[in-house]
Design a protein around this motif. Structure first.
Motif, PDB file in Angstrom:
ATOM      1  N   ARG A  13     -22.751  29.515  -9.786  1.00 30.27           N
ATOM      2  CA  ARG A  13     -23.089  30.687 -10.606  1.00 30.27           C
ATOM      3  C   ARG A  13     -23.234  31.947  -9.755  1.00 30.27           C
ATOM      4  NH1 ARG A  13     -28.211  28.156 -13.311  1.00 30.27           N
ATOM      5  NH2 ARG A  13     -28.333  27.572 -11.143  1.00 30.27           N
ATOM      6  N   ARG A  14     -23.668  31.779  -8.506  1.00 34.38           N
ATOM      7  CA  ARG A  14     -23.807  32.911  -7.584  1.00 34.38           C
ATOM      8  C   ARG A  14     -22.460  33.434  -7.103  1.00 34.38           C
ATOM      9  NH1 ARG A  14     -25.180  32.650  -2.523  1.00 34.38           N
ATOM     10  NH2 ARG A  14     -25.542  34.840  -2.299  1.00 34.38           N
ATOM     11  N   ARG A  51     -16.469  27.990 -14.490  1.00 36.82           N
ATOM     12  CA  ARG A  51     -17.115  27.805 -13.179  1.00 36.82           C
ATOM     13  C   ARG A  51     -16.949  26.364 -12.682  1.00 36.82           C
ATOM     14  NH1 ARG A  51     -20.565  31.677 -15.605  1.00 36.82           N
ATOM     15  NH2 ARG A  51     -20.769  33.510 -14.260  1.00 36.82           N
ATOM     16  N   THR A  98     -14.077  36.857  -8.807  1.00 40.16           N
ATOM     17  CA  THR A  98     -14.146  37.685 -10.004  1.00 40.16           C
ATOM     18  C   THR A  98     -13.079  37.213 -10.975  1.00 40.16           C
ATOM     19  OG1 THR A  98     -14.904  39.576  -8.697  1.00 40.16           O
ATOM     20  CG2 THR A  98     -14.009  40.047 -10.890  1.00 40.16           C
ATOM     21  N   ASP A 135     -17.733  30.016 -20.001  1.00 40.14           N
ATOM     22  CA  ASP A 135     -18.019  30.499 -18.652  1.00 40.14           C
ATOM     23  C   ASP A 135     -18.449  29.341 -17.760  1.00 40.14           C
ATOM     24  OD1 ASP A 135     -20.406  30.398 -20.257  1.00 40.14           O
ATOM     25  OD2 ASP A 135     -21.451  31.579 -18.718  1.00 40.14           O
ATOM     26  N   ASP A 171     -15.666  39.553 -15.569  1.00 40.69           N
ATOM     27  CA  ASP A 171     -15.504  40.998 -15.701  1.00 40.69           C
ATOM     28  C   ASP A 171     -14.352  41.248 -16.660  1.00 40.69           C
ATOM     29  OD1 ASP A 171     -15.832  43.734 -15.259  1.00 40.69           O
ATOM     30  OD2 ASP A 171     -15.839  43.535 -13.077  1.00 40.69           O
ATOM     31  N   PHE A 208     -19.773  44.260  -5.810  1.00 43.61           N
ATOM     32  CA  PHE A 208     -20.348  42.964  -6.163  1.00 43.61           C
ATOM     33  C   PHE A 208     -20.230  41.923  -5.054  1.00 43.61           C
ATOM     34  CE2 PHE A 208     -19.179  44.961 -10.219  1.00 43.61           C
ATOM     35  CZ  PHE A 208     -20.408  44.927 -10.844  1.00 43.61           C
ATOM     36  N   MET A 262     -17.062  35.397  -3.164  1.00 43.68           N
ATOM     37  CA  MET A 262     -17.287  35.966  -4.489  1.00 43.68           C
ATOM     38  C   MET A 262     -15.966  35.938  -5.245  1.00 43.68           C
ATOM     39  SD  MET A 262     -19.109  37.174  -6.890  1.00 43.68           S
ATOM     40  CE  MET A 262     -20.677  37.269  -6.086  1.00 43.68           C
ATOM     41  N   ARG A 316     -18.210  35.584 -11.035  1.00 42.68           N
ATOM     42  CA  ARG A 316     -18.654  36.566 -12.031  1.00 42.68           C
ATOM     43  C   ARG A 316     -17.507  36.864 -12.979  1.00 42.68           C
ATOM     44  NH1 ARG A 316     -16.862  41.567 -10.833  1.00 42.68           N
ATOM     45  NH2 ARG A 316     -18.357  42.575 -12.174  1.00 42.68           N
TER      46      ARG A 316
END
Length: 117
Positions: free
Chosen positions: A89-90, A71, A49, A67, A95, A115, A47, A93
Motif C-alpha cells: 500500500r505504501r 496492488r 503510480t 485497488d 492517479d 510522490f 513508488m 498509488r
C-alpha cells in the motif's frame, strides 16, 4: 547505473509490464503505470503510480475493491521477480490523467516527483 542496478530495474520493469497488461484487460479505466526508485534505498523507495483516465474511475476502482486486487497483482509479480516490499500500500498509488491535467497541467514528471518515497 551499474550492471546490478540495471538488472534490478529491468526485473521491476518486467514485473510491472506483466501487471499492467493484465489490469488493462479488466476494463476499469486503467490506462498505464510507471515507477520511480532510488536504488540505493531499494525496495523502500519504490513508488508505482497506476494511472486511470479520470477521477471517477479511480473512485470506482477503490469502491469496488479493485485497488486491492491491483496492488496484489503488482506485489505478486514483484515477488516472482524476487522483489519483496513490506507494505504494498505504501508503494502503489492510484492517479488519473484528469487530476494531472487539473493540478499539474499534464506534467507527469513533476507530479510523480512530488510522490516519490
Amino acid at each position: 547505473m551499474n550492471k546490478t542496478t540495471k538488472k534490478l530495474d529491468n526485473n521491476v520493469v518486467k514485473a510491472l509490464t506483466l501487471a499492467c497488461e493484465e489490469v488493462k484487460q479488466w476494463q476499469i479505466g486503467f490506462e498505464w503505470l510507471t515507477h520511480t526508485a532510488r536504488y540505493n534505498h531499494f525496495p523502500g523507495s519504490l513508488m508505482i503510480t497506476c494511472v486511470f483516465a479520470n477521477d471517477d474511475q479511480v473512485e470506482r476502482a477503490v469502491a469496488d475493491g479493485l485497488d486491492k486486487k491491483l496492488r496484489q497483482r503488482i506485489q505478486g509479480n514483484l515477488l516472482k521477480a524476487g522483489i519483496k516490499v513490506k507494505d504494498i500500500r505504501r508503494h502503489v498509488r492510484l492517479d488519473s490523467e484528469q487530476s494531472c491535467a487539473r493540478q499539474d497541467q499534464g506534467d507527469w514528471q513533476r507530479r510523480i516527483a512530488r510522490f516519490e518515497c
